[in-house]
Scaffold this active site. Structure first.
Site: not given
Ligand SMILES: Cc1cc2nc3c(=O)[nH]c(=O)nc-3n(C[C@H](O)[C@H](O)[C@H](O)COP(=O)(O)O)c2cc1C
Length: 305
Positions: A70, A100, A131, A193, A244, A267
Site C-alpha cells: 500500500n 496515531n 516519515c 510498520n 505484522g 491487514t
Molecule cells: C492500508 C494500510 C494503511 C496503513 N496506514 C497506516 C497509518 O496511517 N499509520 C501507521 O502507523 N501505520 C499504517 N499502516 C501500517 C499498519 O498499521 C501495520 O503497522 C502494518 O500493516 C503491519 O501489520 P499487518 O501486517 O498486520 O498489516 C497501514 C497499513 C495498511 C495495510
C-alpha cells in the site's frame, strides 16, 4: 474459571491485549456492522496529520503473495476534524483509543500532540516516526536515532498522555532506535510498520503502484516482525506492542511469547473484518485449554535453549 486478559502499557490498562492497527480499521465505527468494537483492547486510528490529506494517486494498493502493498499517502481527515467528528464517539468506548499521528517535521509532531492533549479519554498517542523530515532535508525520522529521539522528546513535552512510538523495520539495527526512543521518554514501543517494497507490471514496464514505492504488510512479513519484536523486547524495559501479519490467535500468542504485552491486527481486518474478535476469542480458548489464568504470564516466555 476467571480469566485475566487485562494488560498494562505503562499507566494505561487495556481490557485485553487485542488492538487494531492504524490505517486498517478507520476510526472504528466502520467496523461496528461486523463486530462489537467495544470488546477490543484498543483501536489505533488512521494516521492523523495537522491538515486533512487526500493521499496518493491510485493505484495505491496491490495484493501480493501472502500480503499486500500500500501507498495510501496518509489520506485522513486531519486532527481538527478528528477531534470534532470522531473523538465524541470513541471516548464512549471501553476499548481505548490510540491516536496515531504523523508529521513532516519535529515541530509539527509537537503541535499535533498539543492539540490532542485535552482529549482526556484517549488511551494515548501512537507516534508513527516512519516519515521524512522535510525541514531537515528529508531524512527519515524513524531510521535516524537522533531524529527519532528529538521527535519523542518533542511529543512528550507537549502531552500528558501515554506516548507509544511506532518503529519502522526498514533499518539495519532496530535495537539502536528502540533504545534511543526509550531514553528520550517513550512509554511504550509498537512495531512493525510496513516493509518497503515495489511491484512491476511486465506488460507496461511501469510500476503497479502509482507512488512506485509502497509498504508491504500481511502474513508475508510475520517472521520478520516476530524477530524484530523479540530483539526490541530484549533491548528495552518499556512495554512492547507487536504486529505484522497477525491473522489468528496462534499468531497473536506467538508475538506475546516473544515479548509483546499487546498485539495489533492490521491487514487481516481488510480480508476478514471479524479477525480481531476471533483472535480475542482464540486467546481465551487457548488460556482455558492450557490452564493459563493470567495472559501476562505468557509474555516474554520464549525459550531458546
Ligand atoms: C492500508 C494500510 C494503511 C496503513 N496506514 C497506516 C497509518 O496511517 N499509520 C501507521 O502507523 N501505520 C499504517 N499502516 C501500517 C499498519 O498499521 C501495520 O503497522 C502494518 O500493516 C503491519 O501489520 P499487518 O501486517 O498486520 O498489516 C497501514 C497499513 C495498511 C495495510
Amino acid at each position: 474459571m476467571g480469566l485475566n486478559l487485562k494488560v498494562k502499557l505503562g499507566n494505561v490498562e487495556l481490557q485485553n491485549p487485542v488492538m487494531t492497527a492504524s490505517g486498517t480499521f478507520g476510526y472504528g465505527d466502520e467496523f461496528n456492522d461486523y463486530i462489537d468494537i467495544n470488546r477490543l483492547g484498543a483501536i489505533s486510528v488512521k494516521g492523523t496529520t495537522i491538515k486533512e490529506r487526500q493521499g496518493n494517486k491510485i493505484p495505491r494498493i496491490l495484493e501480493t503473495p501472502s500480503g499486500m502493498l500500500n501507498a495510501i499517502g496518509f489520506q485522513n481527515i486531519g486532527v481538527d476534524r478528528f477531534i470534532k467528528e470522531k473523538y465524541p464517539y470513541l471516548q464512549t468506548l471501553d476499548a481505548k483509543t490510540f491516536v496515531n499521528i504523523t508529521a513532516n517535521s519535529i515541530e509539527e509532531f509537537g503541535e499535533l500532540a498539543k492539540k490532542l492533549d485535552d482529549l482526556d479519554k484517549i488511551g494515548g498517542i501512537e507516534v508513527n516516526i516512519s516519515c521524512p523530515n522535510i525541514k531537515e532535508g528529508g531524512i527519515n525520522m524513524g531510521t535516524d536515532p537522533i531524529m527519532a529521539s528529538k521527535v519523542v522528546a518533542e511529543v512528550k513535552k507537549n502531552t500528558k498522555h501515554h506516548v507509544m512510538v511506532k518503529l519502522t523495520p526498514n533499518v539495519t539495527d532496530i535495537k539502536v532506535i528502540a533504545k534511543a526512543v526509550e531514553d528520550s521518554g517513550a512509554d511504550s514501543i509498537s512495531l512493525i510498520n510496513t516493509l518497503v517494497g515495489m511491484a512491476v507490471d511486465l506488460k507496461t514496464r511501469r510500476p503497479k503502484i502509482a507512488n512506485v514505492i509502497a509498504g508491504l504488510s500481511g502474513p508475508a512479513i510475520k517472521p520478520v516482525a516476530l524477530r524484530l519484536t523479540w530483539e526490541v523486547f530484549k533491548t528495552v524495559k518499556i512495554p512492547v506492542v507487536g504486529m505484522g501479519g497477525i491473522e489468528n490467535a496462534t499468531d497473536a500468542l506467538e508475538f506475546m511469547i516473544v515479548g509483546a504485552r499487546a498485539i495489533q491486527v492490521g491487514t487481516a481486518n481488510l480480508y476478514n473484518p471479524l479477525a480481531s474478535i476471533e483472535i480475542l476469542e482464540g486467546i481465551e480458548k487457548y488460556m482455558i485449554e492450557n490452564n493459563i489464568k493470567d495472559i501476562n504470564d505468557i509474555v516474554g516466555t520464549f525459550k531458546v535453549d
